[in-house]
Write an enzyme that holds these catalytic residues in place. Structure first.
Site, short mmCIF file in Angstrom:
data_model
loop_
_atom_site.label_atom_id
_atom_site.label_comp_id
_atom_site.label_asym_id
_atom_site.label_seq_id
_atom_site.Cartn_x
_atom_site.Cartn_y
_atom_site.Cartn_z
N LYS A 252 0.56 -1.46 0.00
CA LYS A 252 -0.38 0.01 0.09
C LYS A 252 0.96 1.41 0.16
CE LYS A 252 -3.14 2.32 3.27
NZ LYS A 252 -3.68 2.48 4.57
N LYS A 264 -10.06 13.51 8.60
CA LYS A 264 -9.75 12.82 9.99
C LYS A 264 -9.23 13.97 10.76
CE LYS A 264 -6.03 9.17 7.99
NZ LYS A 264 -6.89 8.03 8.86
N ASP A 275 1.38 6.55 5.89
CA ASP A 275 0.95 5.53 5.44
C ASP A 275 0.72 4.10 4.46
OD1 ASP A 275 -1.99 4.39 6.32
OD2 ASP A 275 -3.24 5.77 4.52
N GLU A 336 -9.34 4.27 1.91
CA GLU A 336 -8.28 4.31 0.49
C GLU A 336 -7.50 2.77 0.24
OE1 GLU A 336 -5.45 5.38 2.95
OE2 GLU A 336 -8.12 6.10 3.72
N ARG A 338 -7.56 -0.08 0.82
CA ARG A 338 -8.52 -0.94 0.23
C ARG A 338 -8.30 -0.65 -1.38
NH1 ARG A 338 -12.65 -1.02 5.58
NH2 ARG A 338 -11.18 -0.51 6.04
#
Length: 487
Positions: A252, A264, A275, A336, A338
């Site tokens: 990812k 957020k 991330d 997001e 996934r």
């Protein structure tokens, strides 16, 4: 940091000229007829020192010992955790004294896991990030010599593998630590291309037009709110025969996650630069593979983009079509990861892989479930799950298997698409995995949720480089199995 391996007895270590000599004392320590043994025996007898993990005793300019500074360090039974605890106690003093070179002396040769624990723990504790500092910042420790009573070919191999693993872990840390404006999708693409300087590695970086032609509507929907163009990175390591099916790693690569329209909260949003920890781990693994050169084939896929909330951003309730043809109702734009992974999982089918493993900082629910100790692991086959669990144990990069029961898919039902991108709060890590499972039906598949293990918060804020160690051990075990299998 440079590493060196030497065969050195405790008596020979007494004569070694070095600034700092660190002697590891386990519960099994047996004193010899040398100055170091004599010194530590007196300390133990006087109860000024014990082999308990983390216990330390320092000596300066001791008679018969050439090193100006000697540190005796207890490591109890010498397990990976004992060694890590011992070195964690030692590292602050190394940093304070700005030690540049040291020799680690083990009183027994140990095994591959002992070598790995020593070097990885030392490298982890002395790592320093300095890329975006105004003045040059680097670790003070430059040279590490590991001295064992004897060095076999197996230990030499373990040493070289461990050093390569450290290089990969530190590359993963570097990219996960970089601020988002220093680690854009385009920059990740260039980092992957730099790895292709190795003869065994090739790299292809696809842009928005290429991804559109592939029909990756789910991936594109996440990127559409950002001024930074997406990148789809394809890395290939060719160490085995061309006919050998590869293992595919999917990382990812959300280089910054605001949550999109489902914004957020502001506190700690800065940490969302990590991330792309899954993507960073794939880069790290390929860096290690280029040095170890195992006889296997590995493909790395990194969908990279930002998740931003501008006027073009995808909205809650929008329905998009994935590369697989399945439609997805996006109920929460902050789910997001996934959405970019599902298209990469479909793309992975073209390689006819022996297994696909995706790695993602996917859910806060996994942090609640497992904390920062173990990564969440999901797998469609027991053998794959067992191998990943064993690899994590061997690397001291632990994971824990969680269920994939079909009943969890009920939470993902949608009235307006084939599937929703989120379920309720209950079992959030599992429903996320079940979403991905829909796109990974044509091969053995595993999912590693590293949301709790790829990053440390608080005063020690920074990337951990996990799960590079786990993945590397898994891949090398595949190479070992291939070597042993009959043609």
């Amino acid at each position: 940091m440079n590493f060196e391996l030497k065969a050195l007895s405790l008596a020979a270590a007494s004569k070694l000229r070095t600034d700092t000599l660190i002697v590891l004392i386990s519960d099994q320590f047996q004193a010899g007829q040398d100055p170091l043994s004599a010194l530590i025996s007196k300390a133990i007898k006087a109860k000024d020192f014990s082999s308990k993990s983390g216990q330390m005793l320092q000596a300066y300019a001791s008679p018969g010992i050439s090193a100006s500074k000697v540190i005796f360090l207890g490591i109890s039974k010498g397990t990976p955790q004992d060694i890590k605890s011992g070195l964690n106690a030692l590292i602050p003093s190394l940093k304070a004294s700005e030690t540049q070179a040291l020799c680690l002396v083990s009183t027994d040769s140990g095994n591959a896991q002992r070598i790995q624990s020593l070097l990885v723990s030392l490298a982890d504790g002395t790592y320093v990030y300095g890329t975006t500092q105004s003045k040059p910042v680097s670790r003070s420790l430059r040279q590490v010599t590991l001295a064992l009573p004897s060095v076999t070919a197996a230990l030499e191999t373990a040493f070289k593998t461990t050093v390569a693993m450290i290089r990969g872990i530190e590359l993963a840390k570097e990219w996960a630590n970089r601020p988002a404006n220093h680690a854009t999708p385009s920059m990740l693409g260039k980092a992957a291309q730099a790895l292709a300087k190795s003869a065994a590695i090739s790299c292809e970086v696809l842009g928005p037009k290429d991804v559109a032609k592939l029909g990756m509507g789910s991936f594109m929907s996440v990127a559409q709110g950002s001024a930074e163009p997406l990148r789809f990175i394809v890395l290939k390591y060719q160490g085995g025969a061309k006919t050998d099916a590869p293992t595919v790693l999917v990382g990812k690569g959300i280089t910054f996650d605001t949550g999109g329209i489902s914004l957020k909260p502001a506190p700690e949003m800065d940490e969302m630069k990590y991330d792309m920890g899954g993507a960073a781990s794939v880069l790290g693994v390929f860096h290690s593979l280029s040095q170890i050169k195992p006889k296997i084939n590995v493909v790395g896929l990194i969908p990279a983009c930002e998740n931003m909330p501008d006027g073009l951003a995808v909205k809650p309730g929008d329905v998009v079509t994935s590369m697989s043809g399945q439609t997805i109702e996006i109920l929460n734009t902050d789910a997001e990861g996934r959405l970019i992974l599902c298209d990469a999982l479909t793309y992975a089918e073209r390689f006819k892989p022996k297994a696909v493993i995706d790695i993602a900082t996917l859910t806060g629910a996994c942090v609640i479930a497992l904390g920062a100790v173990r990564s969440g692991m999901f797998a469609t086959e027991d053998d794959l799950a067992h191998r990943l669990q064993q690899a994590g144990d061997d690397a001291n990069d632990l994971c824990w298997r969680l269920p994939l029961d079909d009943a969890y898919s009920e939470a993902l039902k949608s009235n307006f698409a084939d599937v929703a991108n989120v379920g309720g709060r209950a079992g959030g890590a599992i429903t996320a995995a079940k979403f991905l499972h829909r796109f990974a039906k044509k091969y053995p598949w595993a999912h590693l949720d590293i949301a709790g293990t790829a990053w440390k918060g608080g005063a020690a804020k920074g990337a951990t480089g996990r799960p590079v160690g786990l993945l590397l051990h898994y891949l090398l075990s595949q190479a070992s199995t291939a070597t042993k299998s009959p043609k």
